[in-house]
Structures are given as structure tokens and as C-alpha cells.
Enzyme design. Structure first.
Site, short mmCIF file in Angstrom:
data_model
loop_
_atom_site.label_atom_id
_atom_site.label_comp_id
_atom_site.label_asym_id
_atom_site.label_seq_id
_atom_site.Cartn_x
_atom_site.Cartn_y
_atom_site.Cartn_z
N SER A 1 0.81 -1.22 0.00
CA SER A 1 0.00 0.00 0.00
C SER A 1 0.85 1.27 0.00
CB SER A 1 -0.91 0.00 1.24
OG SER A 1 -1.59 1.23 1.33
N ASN B 1 9.47 -6.62 6.18
CA ASN B 1 9.97 -5.35 6.71
C ASN B 1 9.05 -4.17 6.48
OD1 ASN B 1 12.21 -5.57 8.21
ND2 ASN B 1 13.60 -5.70 6.46
N GLY B 2 8.49 -4.06 5.25
CA GLY B 2 7.60 -2.95 4.92
C GLY B 2 6.36 -2.98 5.81
N ASP C 1 11.56 -14.58 1.36
CA ASP C 1 12.96 -14.15 1.25
C ASP C 1 13.84 -14.54 2.45
OD1 ASP C 1 12.22 -12.92 -1.11
OD2 ASP C 1 11.85 -10.97 -0.16
N ARG D 1 25.00 -28.90 -20.96
CA ARG D 1 24.88 -27.44 -20.97
C ARG D 1 25.21 -26.83 -19.61
NH1 ARG D 1 19.31 -27.27 -24.55
NH2 ARG D 1 20.34 -26.79 -26.51
N MET E 1 14.51 -15.82 -6.56
CA MET E 1 14.14 -14.59 -5.87
C MET E 1 14.92 -14.42 -4.57
SD MET E 1 10.04 -14.14 -6.33
CE MET E 1 9.38 -13.29 -7.75
N ALA F 1 24.35 -27.58 -6.67
CA ALA F 1 24.86 -26.65 -7.69
C ALA F 1 26.37 -26.45 -7.54
CB ALA F 1 24.14 -25.31 -7.56
N GLU F 2 27.00 -26.08 -8.65
CA GLU F 2 28.45 -25.84 -8.62
C GLU F 2 28.78 -24.51 -7.97
OE1 GLU F 2 27.23 -27.19 -11.70
OE2 GLU F 2 27.93 -29.06 -10.81
N ARG G 1 6.55 -18.22 -5.32
CA ARG G 1 5.68 -17.65 -4.29
C ARG G 1 4.44 -18.51 -4.02
NH1 ARG G 1 6.34 -11.72 -4.83
NH2 ARG G 1 4.10 -11.45 -4.82
#
Ligand code: F6P
Length: 328
Positions: free
Chosen positions: A73, A103-104, A128, A163, A170, A187-188, A256
């Protein structure tokens, strides 16, 4: 405290519904009347209040999203907006607020208390995991598991076509989702805003990998990475190592949604109850969190201003387990 209201605000997170359920049922347990405010602080300003009973929150513990909707908001950031919101709080006779968000959300609640003295206790709801005052936030575990499911699938095709995939996750300006999904996904590398990124080092490591019969790579990039987005880093790598078949996947808002994991449902239930008990016991301007398995209330001021650093031990796991030998 006779009547309380619950709202969800900011980015939604899996487990917010379980937390709403926890807060509503806890409020009713203590004999209070409980209202839900729809669309977070915007709903407070626009008089979007609904009375809730124990049936209002049945069959939601397993659902992603938030039955109370969420919003960021802009109007509540203004004094006039908060004054309108207060008129509605007064009109409905609300004595205390449970706010579920990040936080907001807590910044807004703190200002609202300073101006109108409406007690408020928070529960950390964000994928997060960037809040000081709790080891884990509600939604983080589910988001990491969503990333992991995607990483596992990408690994199959990465391996089949030999590949190198850069997968962007996020986390706003933190690398919590990245570091945990990188470890769990084998993961590397994880490229995080908390660490200095040395593109030369990434190139060196990838060259080492390709010359050593290692044909596929998974590199997790946090969206808040300071040296660029996953596509920027991937482009540079492509230019410098043309032999490498480089691809980029941005996981985006899939992180999410979805049914919350057991860990998130338990955390959300604990913190929904704890938020109401905090209010009931006269607390205000604090966030309920779990640290080392214990329930802790941390002042909003600290959750907003203090950082929760990622442990070096976690980034070291990726470094040591990526299959390269130690080099001085
Ligand atoms: O805070 C949760 C989060 O999903 C962040 O990881 C991301 O940076 C942001 O929200 C995205 O916000 P929006 O959905 O408003 O684009």
C-alpha cells in the site's frame, strides 16, 4: 483486549493462510472477537473488514496465497492514509492488530502505533527469509523446495545436452533462497549479493570444469546480485567461453505459490498463535520469531534495521562440495 484484526501485507508467501488460521483460532480461544482485513493496509484504509469465526479459516492450512489477499500500500506510507485507516480501526472497535508480512509491513505497523497507539504484533511472512529475529520466515522453506524441484528437472536436461545453466531465484536483496537451493540442488556455484562476485573466478572455474570432462553445470544466481542479473552474467560467460552451451532460466513467481511444506505450516501455526498471545500479554511493536527452536519477540525496530548475515559455513559447503580440489 476484546477485538483484534489480522492482515497479510507485502509479497504473499506459502504458509500465510496457516498463520491466519493460527491467529484467528488463537484469538477465539482467548475469547476475543477476530476480524480479517482484506488487502492489507489498503483494506484498512478502504474499510474492508470482515468478521471471522473458526469456520472462516477451515480448510486453508494447506493452501498457498492468502485468503485475506495482500497488497503493497502506497497510501499507508502517507500520514493521511494512516489517519483514514485509523478512522476505520476506531469504527470497528479494534484493540490490537496481527500483521503478517515483511519489513515494509512492520515499518507501517510501527508508524501506526506511534501515531495512534494501536498495539500490534507481527509474524514474519516472506519467502525471502531476510528478517532479523527469526531463523526462518514463513514461506521460505516452501519456496526453496519449489526451486529445488525446478533445479532437479533442469539438471536432467542440462546433463542430457551437456549445458551450463544459470538459474535465477528470488530473494530481493538477499541470497537466502539461492544459497539453500544451491546446496540442496548440488549446484556448482551460488552467486549472492552478500559476497563479492569475481567474474574471472567464475570463468576460471567453468574452464576448469569443461577441461576436466565435466560437461554440465548448474549455477544459482540470486536476483539481487549486484554485478548483474543471471542473463548478464551468462552473456559474459558465453562471450568468454564460446565452447560452453549456456542457458538461463528465471524461476520468478512460481516460487511464491503452492501448498506450504510441513515446516512452513508448523512455523506459521506457532507464530500465528504467538502473535496473538503477544498481544494478549500486552506486547506491541514486536515480531514473533523462532530462534534456535525458541519463541522470541524482537522489536520491529530491530527486525527492520538489523541484518541477518548468511553463515560462511553455508557458502563453504557449495565451494567444497562442487567437485574441485583445493588450490592455493
Ligand atoms: O518479497 C518477496 C518477493 O517475491 C521478492 O523475492 C521479490 O523481489 C519481490 O517479492 C517481487 O515482488 P512483486 O511480486 O511485487 O513483483
Amino acid at each position: 483486549m476484546k477485538r483484534i484484526a489480522v492482515l497479510t501485507s507485502g509479497g504473499d508467501a506459502p504458509g500465510m493462510n496457516a498463520c491466519i488460521r493460527g491467529a484467528v483460532r488463537a484469538g477465539l480461544y482467548y475469547g476475543m472477537e477476530v476480524y480479517g482485513i482484506v488487502r492489507g493496509y489498503d483494506g484498512m484504509i478502504n474499510d474492508n473488514f470482515i468478521e471471522m469465526d473458526d469456520r472462516s479459516v477451515s480448510n486453508i492450512i494447506q493452501k498457498g496465497g492468502t485468503i485475506l489477499k495482500s497488497a503493497r500500500s502506497d497510501e499507508f506510507r502517507t500520514k493521511e492514509g494512516r489517519a483514514k485507516a485509523y478512522e476505520n480501526i476506531k469504527k470497528h472497535g479494534i484493540d490490537g492488530l496481527v500483521v503478517i508480512g515483511g519489513n515494509g509491513t512492520f515499518t507501517g505497523a510501527g508508524l501506526f502505533y506511534d501515531e495512534f497507539k494501536i498495539p500490534c504484533v507481527g509474524a514474519p511472512g516472506t519467502i525471502d527469509n531476510d528478517l532479523y529475529g527469526t531463523d526462518f520466515t514463513i514461506g521460505y522453506d516452501t519456496a526453496v523446495n519449489t526451486c529445488l524441484a525446478a533445479i532437479d528437472k533442469i539438471r536432467d536436461t542440462a546433463d542430457a545436452h551437456e549445458r551450463c545453466f544459470f538459474i535465477e531465484v528470488m530473494g530481493r536483496d538477499t541470497g537466502y533462497i539461492a544459497v539453500r537451493s544451491a546446496i540442496a540442488g548440488g549446484a556448482e556455484m551460488a552467486i549472492l549479493p552478500e559476497e563479492h562476485t569475481d567474474i574471472e573466478d567464475i570463468i576460471k572455474r567453468l574452464k576448469y570444469g569443461t577441461s576436466d570432462s565435466k560437461a554440465s553445470h548448474i549455477i544459482i544466481v540470486a536476483e539481487g546480485e549486484k554485478s548483474g542479473r543471471a542473463s548478464d552474467i551468462a552473456n559474459e560467460v558465453k562471450e568468454r567461453i564460446p565452447a560452453l552451451d549456456v542457458k538461463v532460466t528465471i524461476l520468478g513467481h512460481v516460487q511464491r505459490g503452492g501448498a506450504p511444506t510441513a515446516a512452513d505450516r508448523v512455523l506459521a501455526s506457532r507464530l500465528g498463535l504467538a502473535a496473538v498471545e503477544g498481544l494478549w500479554n500486552g506486547q506491541t511493536n514486536v515480531m514473533a520469531g523462532i530462534i534456535n527452536r525458541n519463541l522470541i519477540y524482537t522489536p520491529f525496530q530491530e527486525t527492520i534495521t538489523k541484518k541477518k548475515p548468511i553463515k560462511d559455513e553455508l557458502t563453504r559447503i557449495i565451494e567444497v562440495l562442487n567437485g574441485r580440489k583445493y588450490q592455493e
